[in-house]
Design a protein around this motif. Structure first.
Motif, mmCIF file in Angstrom:
data_model
loop_
_atom_site.group_PDB
_atom_site.id
_atom_site.type_symbol
_atom_site.label_atom_id
_atom_site.label_comp_id
_atom_site.label_asym_id
_atom_site.label_seq_id
_atom_site.Cartn_x
_atom_site.Cartn_y
_atom_site.Cartn_z
ATOM 1 N N SER A 188 5.231 -10.363 -27.010
ATOM 2 C CA SER A 188 5.169 -10.995 -25.695
ATOM 3 C C SER A 188 5.198 -9.907 -24.640
ATOM 4 C CB SER A 188 6.324 -11.979 -25.497
ATOM 5 O OG SER A 188 7.551 -11.301 -25.386
ATOM 6 N N ASP A 214 8.074 -15.250 -16.117
ATOM 7 C CA ASP A 214 7.301 -15.784 -17.223
ATOM 8 C C ASP A 214 6.891 -14.664 -18.182
ATOM 9 O OD1 ASP A 214 7.479 -18.164 -15.864
ATOM 10 O OD2 ASP A 214 5.435 -18.104 -15.122
ATOM 11 N N ARG A 215 6.533 -15.076 -19.370
ATOM 12 C CA ARG A 215 6.021 -14.159 -20.379
ATOM 13 C C ARG A 215 4.778 -14.787 -20.981
ATOM 14 N NH1 ARG A 215 9.373 -10.120 -21.186
ATOM 15 N NH2 ARG A 215 8.420 -9.399 -23.106
ATOM 16 N N ARG A 252 0.742 -15.432 -14.249
ATOM 17 C CA ARG A 252 0.355 -15.886 -15.583
ATOM 18 C C ARG A 252 -1.153 -15.991 -15.770
ATOM 19 N NH1 ARG A 252 3.334 -21.037 -17.362
ATOM 20 N NH2 ARG A 252 2.277 -21.842 -15.540
ATOM 21 N N GLU A 271 3.076 -15.072 -24.648
ATOM 22 C CA GLU A 271 3.282 -14.882 -26.087
ATOM 23 C C GLU A 271 1.916 -14.724 -26.750
ATOM 24 O OE1 GLU A 271 6.362 -14.979 -27.613
ATOM 25 O OE2 GLU A 271 7.419 -15.413 -25.747
ATOM 26 N N PRO A 278 5.686 -9.429 -20.133
ATOM 27 C CA PRO A 278 6.008 -10.096 -18.867
ATOM 28 C C PRO A 278 4.725 -10.515 -18.158
ATOM 29 C CG PRO A 278 7.176 -8.007 -19.063
ATOM 30 C CD PRO A 278 6.187 -8.054 -20.183
#
Length: 157
Positions: free
Chosen positions: A109, A74-75, A115, A77, A111
């Motif tokens: 963005s 996931d990233r 999250r 943003e 990594p």
């Protein structure tokens, strides 16, 4: 077994949704559906397994989640209120996450292997530094990005 070759090409959004619903119903009833499509969001919605072909050769195969995990996780943003804050915010995000921020036109963005932790850490860091955030969004890779990564090659000039 049902073979569908580009079944939604040329359909409006409602027609496309109706085809998707029909395919899901057939699969739920036990029908195996082999679907060819260039609409990767369609493959993401409908496929349990995907085969990625490049110039007729199989380059990858797996579930949508497996393929997405091949190109990274996931990233997060980040879009800022003030573009002038971009260099400082990107540097701060790199310090918070330990990973290089990838800058874009309106933001960057980073990594995000965890999250929730990354979102909370970035929000706190930006708030503490007085950097205004317009948007902070977690995002998983898309199948479009997977395809581009898996089929990348030098283009002759």
């Amino acid at each position: 077994m049902l073979f569908l070759d580009e079944p939604t090409t040329g359909l409006d959004p409602r027609g496309r949704s109706e085809v998707w619903a029909a395919v899901r119903e057939l699969v739920a009833e036990g029908t195996t559906v082999l679907l060819t499509t260039q609409y990767l969001d369609e493959a993401d919605q409908l496929a349990g397994r995907i085969a990625v072909l490049d110039h007729g050769a199989l380059v990858a195969e797996g579930s949508p989640a497996e393929l997405k995990s091949r190109i990274g996780g996931d990233r997060v943003e980040v879009v800022l209120h003030d573009a002038a804050d971009l260099p400082a915010a990107a540097a701060l995000a790199t310090r918070v996450t330990g990973a290089e921020a990838e800058r874009g036109d309106n933001g960057f963005s980073v990594p995000a292997h965890d999250r929730v932790r990354v979102l909370a850490g970035l929000a706190a860091a930006f708030d503490g530094a007085g950097i205004g955030i317009a948007d902070l969004t977690p995002r998983r890779p898309t199948l479009h990005e997977v395809f581009l990564e898996l089929t990348a090659r030098e283009v002759p000039v």
